[in-house]
Design a protein around this motif. Structure first.
Motif: not given
Length: 355
Positions: A213, A229, A244, A248, A318, A331, A350
């Protein structure tokens, strides 16, 4: 109305004759560019930068419309402030009680016995909430540097590199691309360190199958960018891939709801409702925050926040998940509010990247 005019209008509403500013971001905002030390005195008649020899010429260059008053051994800062309040007949003055130390405030209070000191209560920060076209241009330029730096290092980072080595590489790229400096200390966290939201880069090496990260930002004309990211190495473990993908989904859902009229607390709930059932308690921070001359500004995009977004607000989105012993993922993009929606200046991909 210009920035100083808006400040004076707010001061007069509260019955204040003047303001004394010490926070660097507020001094820069209200003087049009001063980045040195000292303080700024604002009243109806004039704006004065009070500083020492080291910054006198700089103040003249950066804030030509302001008078510069130099301190010396016989005229310390407090003495200059006394002179200014006496000259302008100041009876009430706002100060940054959320920034000054207790001792500094007490020194002011004792040195200005005939001036009633009041808290500015975040008034300058309120003025900075809505960004103008010039501010937004700087933020977008800062975001472009951060995105390009990230994309440039993807071909250079690999298993075996340490978090510190990645941090140095990323910071160097941003500086090389024109950043004035880091918006904040770059975060690089891999493996089990990913569960530390604000991990300090260490000598921990990237391992195949792990996530890394990266939370970082550049600066242009003093204005910050902020992006995160999370990338994978080799074949990412299934439990990390699942984490993840859900982060996302949460980030995309919340970002899609950003528009004028949206309530900050509602945005937070959108992301939280996606993450909480699968990872209860693992998304422990707010969804986002404002960004400008300082990396964490108002408005807060958090549970219970009733702030209604308006054109000119700049916020982050975020979400993250953090599981001790396993790792974590975040993210982050930015959203610049427009009249009918928002612009996301963070253009880097992303979808999970596996290097």
């Amino acid at each position: 109305m210009d920035r100083l005019g808006r400040l004076m209008a707010e001061l007069e509403k509260r019955g204040l004759d003047a303001a004394l500013l010490h926070r660097s971001e507020n001094m820069r905002y209200l003087t049009g560019g001063y980045t040195g030390e000292g303080c700024v005195f604002v009243c109806r008649d004039e704006t004065v930068i009070v500083t020492d020899f080291r910054y006198v010429e700089q103040a003249g260059r950066q804030a030509g419309s302001c008078r510069v008053l130099s301190t010396d051994s016989g005229h310390r800062e407090l003495k200059r402030i006394q002179e200014l309040t006496d000259a302008h007949g100041i009876k009430t003055m706002g100060v940054e009680t959320d920034f000054l130390s207790h001792d500094s405030f007490e020194e002011l209070r004792k040195g200005l016995p005939f001036v009633q000191l009041e808290s500015l209560s975040g008034t300058p920060e309120e003025l900075r909430l809505i960004k103008d076209a010039g501010e937004i241009e700087s933020i977008r330029a800062s975001a472009a540097i951060a995105c390009r730096a990230f994309e440039n290092i993807l071909e250079k980072i690999h298993p075996g590199m340490t978090e510190k080595q990645v941090q140095i590489l990323l910071d160097f790229e941003m500086l090389s691309l024109g950043s004035e400096g880091n918006a904040f200390d770059t975060i690089a966290a891999t493996g089990i360190n990913g569960s530390l939201c604000h991990a300090i880069p260490s000598d921990t090496a990237i391992q195949s199958g792990d996530l890394l990260t990266l939370d970082f930002g550049a600066k242009v004309n003093g204005y910050c960018s902020d992006m995160t990211r999370t990338v994978g190495f080799g074949k990412v473990r299934p439990e990390l891939r699942e984490m993840y993908n859900l982060v996302y989904d949460a980030q995309m859902a919340a970002l899609a709801a950003v528009k004028p009229g949206a309530v900050c607390g509602d945005l937070d709930k959108i992301a939280r409702d996606i993450l909480e059932p699968r990872y209860p308690g693992a998304f422990g921070h707010s969804l986002g925050h404002g960004v400008g001359l300082f990396i964490h500004e108002q408005p807060r995009v958090a549970t219970g926040s009733t702030t209604v977004l308006q054109p000119g607000h700049v916020i982050t989105i975020e979400p993250g998940v953090y599981i001790p012993g396993l790792g974590g993922c975040r993210i982050e993009d930015m959203a610049i509010l427009t009249s009918d929606g928002c612009i996301d200046p963070i253009t880097s991909p992303k979808q999970l990247i596996e290097l």
